[in-house]
Design a protein around this motif. Structure first.
Motif, PDB file in Angstrom:
ATOM      1  N   ASP A   1       0.802  -1.221   0.000  1.00 27.35           N
ATOM      2  CA  ASP A   1       0.000   0.000   0.000  1.00 27.35           C
ATOM      3  C   ASP A   1       0.841   1.281   0.000  1.00 27.35           C
ATOM      4  O   ASP A   1       0.299   2.381  -0.102  1.00 27.35           O
ATOM      5  CB  ASP A   1      -1.001   0.009   1.146  1.00 27.35           C
ATOM      6  CG  ASP A   1      -0.350  -0.117   2.516  1.00 27.35           C
ATOM      7  OD1 ASP A   1       0.888  -0.247   2.595  1.00 27.35           O
ATOM      8  OD2 ASP A   1      -1.087  -0.103   3.516  1.00 27.35           O
TER       9      ASP A   1
ATOM     10  N   ASP B   1      -6.395   2.430  -2.779  1.00 30.95           N
ATOM     11  CA  ASP B   1      -7.201   1.711  -1.789  1.00 30.95           C
ATOM     12  C   ASP B   1      -8.556   1.266  -2.339  1.00 30.95           C
ATOM     13  O   ASP B   1      -9.079   0.231  -1.942  1.00 30.95           O
ATOM     14  CB  ASP B   1      -7.449   2.589  -0.554  1.00 30.95           C
ATOM     15  CG  ASP B   1      -6.239   2.692   0.337  1.00 30.95           C
ATOM     16  OD1 ASP B   1      -5.441   1.743   0.371  1.00 30.95           O
ATOM     17  OD2 ASP B   1      -6.095   3.722   1.026  1.00 30.95           O
ATOM     18  N   ASP B   2      -9.129   2.061  -3.226  1.00 26.58           N
ATOM     19  CA  ASP B   2     -10.453   1.744  -3.764  1.00 26.58           C
ATOM     20  C   ASP B   2     -10.422   0.593  -4.768  1.00 26.58           C
ATOM     21  O   ASP B   2     -11.426  -0.084  -4.974  1.00 26.58           O
ATOM     22  CB  ASP B   2     -11.071   2.976  -4.426  1.00 26.58           C
ATOM     23  CG  ASP B   2     -11.322   4.099  -3.427  1.00 26.58           C
ATOM     24  OD1 ASP B   2     -11.536   3.792  -2.231  1.00 26.58           O
ATOM     25  OD2 ASP B   2     -11.284   5.272  -3.841  1.00 26.58           O
TER      26      ASP B   2
ATOM     27  N   HIS C   1      -7.554  -1.795  -5.062  1.00 24.11           N
ATOM     28  CA  HIS C   1      -6.680  -2.916  -4.697  1.00 24.11           C
ATOM     29  C   HIS C   1      -6.833  -3.253  -3.223  1.00 24.11           C
ATOM     30  O   HIS C   1      -7.316  -2.449  -2.433  1.00 24.11           O
ATOM     31  CB  HIS C   1      -5.217  -2.548  -4.990  1.00 24.11           C
ATOM     32  CG  HIS C   1      -5.020  -2.045  -6.386  1.00 24.11           C
ATOM     33  ND1 HIS C   1      -4.851  -0.717  -6.673  1.00 24.11           N
ATOM     34  CD2 HIS C   1      -4.984  -2.688  -7.566  1.00 24.11           C
ATOM     35  CE1 HIS C   1      -4.711  -0.564  -7.969  1.00 24.11           C
ATOM     36  NE2 HIS C   1      -4.792  -1.741  -8.543  1.00 24.11           N
ATOM     37  N   ASP C   2      -6.401  -4.442  -2.875  1.00 21.90           N
ATOM     38  CA  ASP C   2      -6.408  -4.838  -1.473  1.00 21.90           C
ATOM     39  C   ASP C   2      -5.048  -5.404  -1.104  1.00 21.90           C
ATOM     40  O   ASP C   2      -4.240  -5.722  -1.960  1.00 21.90           O
ATOM     41  CB  ASP C   2      -7.512  -5.851  -1.180  1.00 21.90           C
ATOM     42  CG  ASP C   2      -7.375  -7.126  -1.990  1.00 21.90           C
ATOM     43  OD1 ASP C   2      -6.708  -7.090  -3.039  1.00 21.90           O
ATOM     44  OD2 ASP C   2      -7.926  -8.150  -1.566  1.00 21.90           O
ATOM     45  N   THR C   3      -4.815  -5.494   0.185  1.00 20.00           N
ATOM     46  CA  THR C   3      -3.560  -6.039   0.680  1.00 20.00           C
ATOM     47  C   THR C   3      -3.866  -7.244   1.558  1.00 20.00           C
ATOM     48  O   THR C   3      -4.984  -7.424   2.032  1.00 20.00           O
ATOM     49  CB  THR C   3      -2.781  -4.995   1.510  1.00 20.00           C
ATOM     50  OG1 THR C   3      -3.593  -4.596   2.619  1.00 20.00           O
ATOM     51  CG2 THR C   3      -2.420  -3.785   0.684  1.00 20.00           C
TER      52      THR C   3
ATOM     53  N   TYR D   1      -0.628   2.278  -6.015  1.00 17.67           N
ATOM     54  CA  TYR D   1      -1.611   1.539  -5.241  1.00 17.67           C
ATOM     55  C   TYR D   1      -2.799   2.452  -4.956  1.00 17.67           C
ATOM     56  O   TYR D   1      -2.638   3.601  -4.557  1.00 17.67           O
ATOM     57  CB  TYR D   1      -0.994   1.046  -3.924  1.00 17.67           C
ATOM     58  CG  TYR D   1      -1.980   0.333  -3.042  1.00 17.67           C
ATOM     59  CD1 TYR D   1      -2.232  -1.016  -3.222  1.00 17.67           C
ATOM     60  CD2 TYR D   1      -2.666   1.003  -2.042  1.00 17.67           C
ATOM     61  CE1 TYR D   1      -3.141  -1.685  -2.433  1.00 17.67           C
ATOM     62  CE2 TYR D   1      -3.576   0.342  -1.237  1.00 17.67           C
ATOM     63  CZ  TYR D   1      -3.813  -0.996  -1.437  1.00 17.67           C
ATOM     64  OH  TYR D   1      -4.728  -1.645  -0.653  1.00 17.67           O
TER      65      TYR D   1
ATOM     66  N   THR E   1      -3.629  -9.313   4.987  1.00 16.48           N
ATOM     67  CA  THR E   1      -3.454  -9.011   6.400  1.00 16.48           C
ATOM     68  C   THR E   1      -2.164  -9.683   6.867  1.00 16.48           C
ATOM     69  O   THR E   1      -1.616 -10.555   6.188  1.00 16.48           O
ATOM     70  CB  THR E   1      -4.632  -9.544   7.232  1.00 16.48           C
ATOM     71  OG1 THR E   1      -4.645 -10.970   7.156  1.00 16.48           O
ATOM     72  CG2 THR E   1      -5.959  -8.960   6.748  1.00 16.48           C
TER      73      THR E   1
END
Length: 89
Positions: free
Chosen positions: A49, A56-57, A59-61, A54, A63
């Motif tokens: 991120d 946020d809206d 793509h995801d990362t 990158y 945990t």
């Protein structure tokens, strides 16, 4: 790649730039945790991120727990290859 990322991660920036040039930003984001982030064992690597492309809206990362699970699975896989056994054995 913004200068700030290159300043914060001078060793990693060329690898990220090369991956973007060869495969594109979407590929890098999709394969970051498997292909590039493991370089963090030998150099400082940004989190996914932190990459300038990158979003946020879009793509995801993973945990931290998901990363641990993935790396443990890789370790078990390498051990199985090394010993020539299957996980059930």
């Amino acid at each position: 790649m913004p200068d700030q990322l290159a300043e914060q991660y001078p060793e990693a920036a060329p690898y990220i730039q090369q991956a973007v040039a060869e495969h594109g930003e979407e590929w890098v984001l999709e394969h970051y945790d498997e292909q590039l982030y493991p370089l963090g064992r030998i150099m400082a690597m940004p989190d996914k991120d932190e990459l300038p492309f990158y979003d946020d809206d879009e793509h995801d990362t993973m945990t931290e727990d998901e990363k641990v699970e993935m790396y443990q699975a890789w370790a078990a896989y390498r051990e199985n290859l090394r010993t020539g056994t299957k996980p059930e054995e």
